[in-house]
Design a protein around this motif. Structure first.
Motif, mmCIF file in Angstrom:
data_model
loop_
_atom_site.group_PDB
_atom_site.id
_atom_site.type_symbol
_atom_site.label_atom_id
_atom_site.label_comp_id
_atom_site.label_asym_id
_atom_site.label_seq_id
_atom_site.Cartn_x
_atom_site.Cartn_y
_atom_site.Cartn_z
ATOM 1 N N ASN A 15 3.589 9.499 -0.311
ATOM 2 C CA ASN A 15 2.521 9.091 -1.196
ATOM 3 C C ASN A 15 1.312 9.970 -1.216
ATOM 4 O O ASN A 15 0.270 9.581 -1.704
ATOM 5 C CB ASN A 15 2.018 7.707 -0.815
ATOM 6 C CG ASN A 15 2.853 6.675 -1.469
ATOM 7 O OD1 ASN A 15 3.194 6.842 -2.634
ATOM 8 N ND2 ASN A 15 3.192 5.659 -0.739
ATOM 9 N N GLU A 16 1.416 11.133 -0.642
ATOM 10 C CA GLU A 16 0.226 11.966 -0.698
ATOM 11 C C GLU A 16 -0.042 12.346 -2.134
ATOM 12 O O GLU A 16 0.837 12.816 -2.833
ATOM 13 C CB GLU A 16 0.412 13.215 0.144
ATOM 14 C CG GLU A 16 -0.056 12.959 1.536
ATOM 15 C CD GLU A 16 -0.159 14.238 2.310
ATOM 16 O OE1 GLU A 16 -0.599 15.237 1.729
ATOM 17 O OE2 GLU A 16 0.221 14.221 3.468
ATOM 18 N N PRO A 17 -1.249 12.114 -2.558
ATOM 19 C CA PRO A 17 -1.551 12.398 -3.953
ATOM 20 C C PRO A 17 -1.711 13.891 -4.163
ATOM 21 O O PRO A 17 -2.795 14.392 -4.374
ATOM 22 C CB PRO A 17 -2.871 11.661 -4.164
ATOM 23 C CG PRO A 17 -3.493 11.625 -2.814
ATOM 24 C CD PRO A 17 -2.400 11.633 -1.816
ATOM 25 N N VAL A 18 -0.632 14.590 -4.073
ATOM 26 C CA VAL A 18 -0.708 16.038 -4.211
ATOM 27 C C VAL A 18 -0.465 16.392 -5.662
ATOM 28 O O VAL A 18 0.427 15.852 -6.309
ATOM 29 C CB VAL A 18 0.348 16.708 -3.323
ATOM 30 C CG1 VAL A 18 0.225 18.211 -3.399
ATOM 31 C CG2 VAL A 18 0.189 16.238 -1.911
ATOM 32 N N GLN A 19 -1.274 17.301 -6.163
ATOM 33 C CA GLN A 19 -1.115 17.660 -7.563
ATOM 34 C C GLN A 19 0.154 18.458 -7.769
ATOM 35 O O GLN A 19 0.586 19.188 -6.903
ATOM 36 C CB GLN A 19 -2.293 18.517 -8.011
ATOM 37 C CG GLN A 19 -3.589 17.753 -8.072
ATOM 38 C CD GLN A 19 -4.743 18.713 -8.041
ATOM 39 O OE1 GLN A 19 -4.623 19.846 -8.481
ATOM 40 N NE2 GLN A 19 -5.854 18.265 -7.500
ATOM 41 N N GLN A 20 0.694 18.312 -8.964
ATOM 42 C CA GLN A 20 1.953 18.947 -9.271
ATOM 43 C C GLN A 20 1.929 20.447 -8.985
ATOM 44 O O GLN A 20 2.810 20.982 -8.337
ATOM 45 C CB GLN A 20 2.269 18.708 -10.747
ATOM 46 C CG GLN A 20 3.719 18.921 -11.094
ATOM 47 C CD GLN A 20 4.605 17.901 -10.415
ATOM 48 O OE1 GLN A 20 4.210 16.766 -10.220
ATOM 49 N NE2 GLN A 20 5.789 18.319 -10.034
ATOM 50 N N ASP A 21 0.887 21.119 -9.450
ATOM 51 C CA ASP A 21 0.889 22.573 -9.307
ATOM 52 C C ASP A 21 0.819 22.986 -7.842
ATOM 53 O O ASP A 21 1.309 24.023 -7.449
ATOM 54 C CB ASP A 21 -0.248 23.209 -10.113
ATOM 55 C CG ASP A 21 -1.584 22.575 -9.790
ATOM 56 O OD1 ASP A 21 -1.599 21.397 -9.378
ATOM 57 O OD2 ASP A 21 -2.606 23.253 -9.932
ATOM 58 N N ASN A 34 0.803 -1.217 0.000
ATOM 59 C CA ASN A 34 0.000 0.000 0.000
ATOM 60 C C ASN A 34 0.837 1.268 0.000
ATOM 61 O O ASN A 34 0.359 2.341 0.328
ATOM 62 C CB ASN A 34 -0.970 -0.017 1.174
ATOM 63 C CG ASN A 34 -2.022 -1.074 0.979
ATOM 64 O OD1 ASN A 34 -2.917 -0.928 0.160
ATOM 65 N ND2 ASN A 34 -1.865 -2.185 1.688
ATOM 66 N N TYR A 35 2.091 1.103 -0.327
ATOM 67 C CA TYR A 35 2.935 2.268 -0.531
ATOM 68 C C TYR A 35 2.859 2.598 -2.016
ATOM 69 O O TYR A 35 3.569 2.039 -2.839
ATOM 70 C CB TYR A 35 4.367 1.945 -0.107
ATOM 71 C CG TYR A 35 5.242 3.158 0.033
ATOM 72 C CD1 TYR A 35 5.093 4.001 1.131
ATOM 73 C CD2 TYR A 35 6.194 3.479 -0.923
ATOM 74 C CE1 TYR A 35 5.876 5.122 1.266
ATOM 75 C CE2 TYR A 35 6.983 4.606 -0.795
ATOM 76 C CZ TYR A 35 6.822 5.418 0.297
ATOM 77 O OH TYR A 35 7.590 6.543 0.435
ATOM 78 N N PHE A 36 1.939 3.489 -2.341
ATOM 79 C CA PHE A 36 1.654 3.710 -3.756
ATOM 80 C C PHE A 36 2.556 4.777 -4.356
ATOM 81 O O PHE A 36 2.952 5.706 -3.671
ATOM 82 C CB PHE A 36 0.187 4.121 -3.928
ATOM 83 C CG PHE A 36 -0.771 3.061 -3.502
ATOM 84 C CD1 PHE A 36 -0.844 1.861 -4.191
ATOM 85 C CD2 PHE A 36 -1.584 3.243 -2.396
ATOM 86 C CE1 PHE A 36 -1.725 0.867 -3.795
ATOM 87 C CE2 PHE A 36 -2.464 2.260 -1.990
ATOM 88 C CZ PHE A 36 -2.534 1.072 -2.692
#
Ligand code: ADP
Ligand code: MG
Length: 736
Positions: A629-635, A55-57
């Motif tokens: 892994n935080e799904p942070v957006q590039q911008d 679960n380390y995506f």
């Protein structure tokens, strides 16, 4: 939780008797290529077990189908280049930060990798090494990539026979490089994936076009999957499956917890609001706002219904939620029940006790307060009197939900600043044998989709206006150099009879964080900077009595300035305070700054909030988002503390600020995962994945409703999946 498995010894024999849990919970240390040292490094990424590794995506995938020539790199493009390390240099810049530059070259040219303030990057490279850099390229001041993702390749690597594909890119730490991380995760998959069971019925997968779980893991991690099928589109489908998995687990877990409570009887009969309430409203020295009237009515109407109230009251800081809570409590008390008000901090609980006591003066209503620091003798007495049904209103902290505290005639529980409490904690006030009415209050608005998941079928009341006469707070973001002018400004405000807060992020000095500590700054302010003013100090470790003395002195105007940590964050109400200085403001989340700022602007005077940005450069947030892994957006990664703080200067609207905060930090940080008691969301994003959240909730509801028709294996698998996510906290929940 982690069980260590001795694989060297009789491996095959052990294997045959291992359960799925034993494999998934086994330490990664026993995986191929992972020794104690690497295991320690992985632990820093939150990866201790095989399950953690699965679960380390990756936070993104990189297109390695074509590695481009350095010559062909264009400004602003996301690229991957391959080359040999040529030069390695580091130097101090004028602002004392370290700049590391590493160049790599291929047959066509040279490109630099550039890092600010990450001295250790220098030691990662050796001349002649084969390296991949990827990231956003810029052509000036040189052809370079700032903070590139780096992959140091093995000696025998040749790009020509590199099987180009989409490569998962994981967050790394200093001690572990990209290739090593990929290897660990691949061997975790090899070991663990056969034990990951699909728990959603075939029919559900088909109906909603959901990818099977195992396949989703394979694609996301590019594991054992035909390269030609690894497309962006398939990755998106796989990601959707994992997102649904994460949401489903939360939805189902909470659903079961809730249904259990809902099976308890509801025996309370509240009477219609009577004279007590009417007289109280008349006795106030202000008029309720229209919004306060509206929500009071919603609550009072709810109370007399023949089913338990489950309502969220949201309203920006200073909108006057306490009065509404008191009205609800009085109505309940009028009918012979007890009411409890639980606050997240001692300071706030005592403040509530003080103001409510004085507002109820002369009514004959008995009220008491119970907190962690209530002395043993007093505590015993309060607990006894509560059990005898005596204090009609009890105010307190977590101390109220201790097993010993019994409130037999409890008819209404109110939880103030609910976002500070865990989901599980909150449930404890509800009573274990019968249902009661519950009102939770918050100034931090929650997206509706999340609220529904966390609270179930809850009703929401919103106070959408502030009491009349409030003047908007003026907020400024300044550099520390300008602080002397701020001190002068405080002097001036104090001479006009106002008071000020000065807030610091830490109590004491810390080796790890070079931040200004409250205690030392208090001494300095008192001794040198503002010796002519009366200054007090509160923080989390000040003893309760002392804390109360200081707060009272400030409230009564005997102190001009209150130096504090965030203990004053929630609820504190001193209308005469008109200045708040927050040092190291760049360290705080926006929602938290908004809460802090809400301490001022409560009187009829203009109030000023001064946010000190102590960050020297505008570092990208990327470096600060340590969470893996935080799904942070590039911008958003490029968001700087300056632009974040600018939002504070721009608006006083708590809803907008909460939204911005949620975008930047993700729900985990926003709510504080430990506090929510919910499993962390690794891939799912509350802002972007609302559709999936809704679908997951729907599936959970449906499966729960028709649980008797499910195959026993399916129920067992669901139970298993929930146990994985909630661990111990879900215990006591019967997986239906
Ligand atoms: P919050 O919603 O942040 O908990 P409080 O309940 O602490 O806000 O109220 C903030 C302040 O506003 C308190 O001093 C309270 O007495 C005052 N207040 C509440 N309602 C009104 C009103 N209708 N008119 C004027 N002042 C009010
Ligand atoms: Mg409040």
């Amino acid at each position: 939780m982690t069980k260590e498995i001795n694989q060297n010894n009789n491996a095959s024999q052990t294997e045959s008797v291992l359960s799925a849990d034993e494999v998934l919970d086994s330490s990664i240390q026993y995986l191929k290529g992972v020794g104690p040292k690497r295991a320690a490094a992985l632990k820093k990424c939150g990866v201790s077990t095989v399950w953690d590794a699965l679960n380390y995506f990756p936070y993104r995938h990189e297109d390695r189908r074509k590695i481009i020539h350095i010559r062909d790199v264009e400004n602003g493009e996301f690229v991957t280049v391959y080359g040999l390390v040529d030069t390695i240099a580091s130097r101090k810049m004028r602002n004392r930060k370290t700049l590391v530059q590493v160049s790599i070259k291929d047959a066509s040219g040279i490109i630099y990798g550039v890092w600010f303030n990450q001295k250790w990057m220098k030691d990662k490279f050796k001349k002649g090494q084969k390296v991949l850099f990827s990231g956003k390229a810029q052509t000036s001041p040189s052809l370079q990539i700032t903070n590139p993702a780096v992959e140091i390749l093995p000696e025998d690597f040749f790009p020509e026979d590199y099987e180009g594909t989409l490569i998962p890119i994981y967050r790394l730490t200093e001690e572990i490089n990209a290739l090593a991380m990929r290897k660990v995760i691949q061997s975790a998959l090899e070991r663990g994936l056969p034990f990951v069971e699909e728990y959603l019925p075939e029919k559900v997968l088909k109906q909603f076009s959901i990818m099977p779980l195992r396949e989703a893991y394979k694609i996301i991690h590019s594991y054992d999957y035909p390269a030609e099928k690894l497309t962006e589109q398939n990755i998106a489908i796989a990601r959707r499956r994992i997102v649904i998995d994460e949401f489903f687990v939360i939805a189902m877990g909470l659903l079961m917890k809730r249904r259990r409570t809902e099976q308890l009887p509801y025996l309370i009969h509240h009477k219609k609001p009577g004279k007590l309430v009417v007289d109280f409203i008349k006795s106030l020295n202000f008029k309720l706002t229209a919004a306060q009237k509206k929500v009071s009515k919603e609550i009072l109407d709810d109370l007399v219904k023949n089913k338990p109230m489950n309502r969220l009251l949201q309203g920006d800081v200073g909108s006057g939620k306490t009065i509404v809570a008191l009205i609800a409590m009085l109505s309940v008390v009028d009918g012979g029940y007890q009411a409890a008000l639980m606050a997240p901090t001692e300071v706030l609980a005592r403040q509530h006790f003080k103001t409510i006591s004085s507002q109820l003066h002369g009514t004959g209503i008995k009220i008491n307060v119970l907190t962690g620091s209530t002395k043993a003798k007093a505590r015993r007495e309060i607990i006894e009197s509560l059990a005898a049904g005596e204090p009609q209103i009890i105010i307190g902290t977590h101390a109220l939900i201790q097993a010993k505290v019994k409130i037999p005639k409890l008819g209404l529980a109110i939880i103030d600043e609910q976002h500070k409490f865990g989901v599980m904690q909150r449930n404890q006030l509800r009573g274990e044998t019968e249902q009661i009415d519950v009102l939770v209050m918050t100034a931090t608005p929650i997206p509706r989709s999340l609220a529904l998941t966390v609270y179930g079928d809850l009703s929401i009341s919103t106070i959408d206006e502030l009491p009349k006469g409030r003047i908007p707070i003026k907020t400024y973001v300044i550099r520390p150099e300008r602080l002397p002018r701020v001190w002068e400004f405080i002097r001036k405000q104090v001479s006009q009879g106002r008071q000020a807060y000065i807030v610091y992020p830490l109590i004491d000095e810390s080796d790890k964080l070079p931040l200004k500590p409250a205690v030392a700054m208090y001494e300095e302010l008192k001794g040198k900077i503002l010796p002519d003013l009366k200054i007090g100090l509160v923080h989390g470790r000040v003893k309760a009595d002392e804390k109360e003395n200081v707060m009272n002195a400030f409230r009564e105007g005997k102190l001009d300035v209150l130096v504090s940590t965030t203990v004053i964050e929630v609820g504190i109400d001193v209308p005469n305070a008109s200045v708040m200085v927050i040092e190291e403001a760049n360290r705080f989340g926006l929602a938290q700054l908004h809460q802090l700022r809400g301490r001022i602007g409560r009187g009829g005077e203009i109030s000023y909030c001064i946010l000190v940005n102590n960050e020297r450069e505008d570092q990208p947030l990327r470096e600060k988002i340590k969470k893996n892994n935080e799904p942070v957006q590039q911008d958003l990664l490029e968001t700087t503390s300056n632009s974040r703080l600018a939002i504070m200067a721009e608006t006083n609207d708590g809803f907008r600020i909460a939204e911005e905060d949620l975008k930047i930090r993700g729900p985990g940080e926003f709510f504080g995962i430990e506090q929510t008691g919910l499993p962390a969301l690794k891939l799912a994003n509350l802002i972007g994945d609302e559709e999936e959240l809704r679908l997951s909730r729907h599936i959970a509801d449906t499966l729960y409703q028709y649980r008797d028709t499910l195959k026993p294996e399916t129920r067992e698998k669901i139970r298993h999946r929930l146990y994985r996510a909630f661990g111990k906290t879900i215990r006591g929940v019967d997986a239906g």
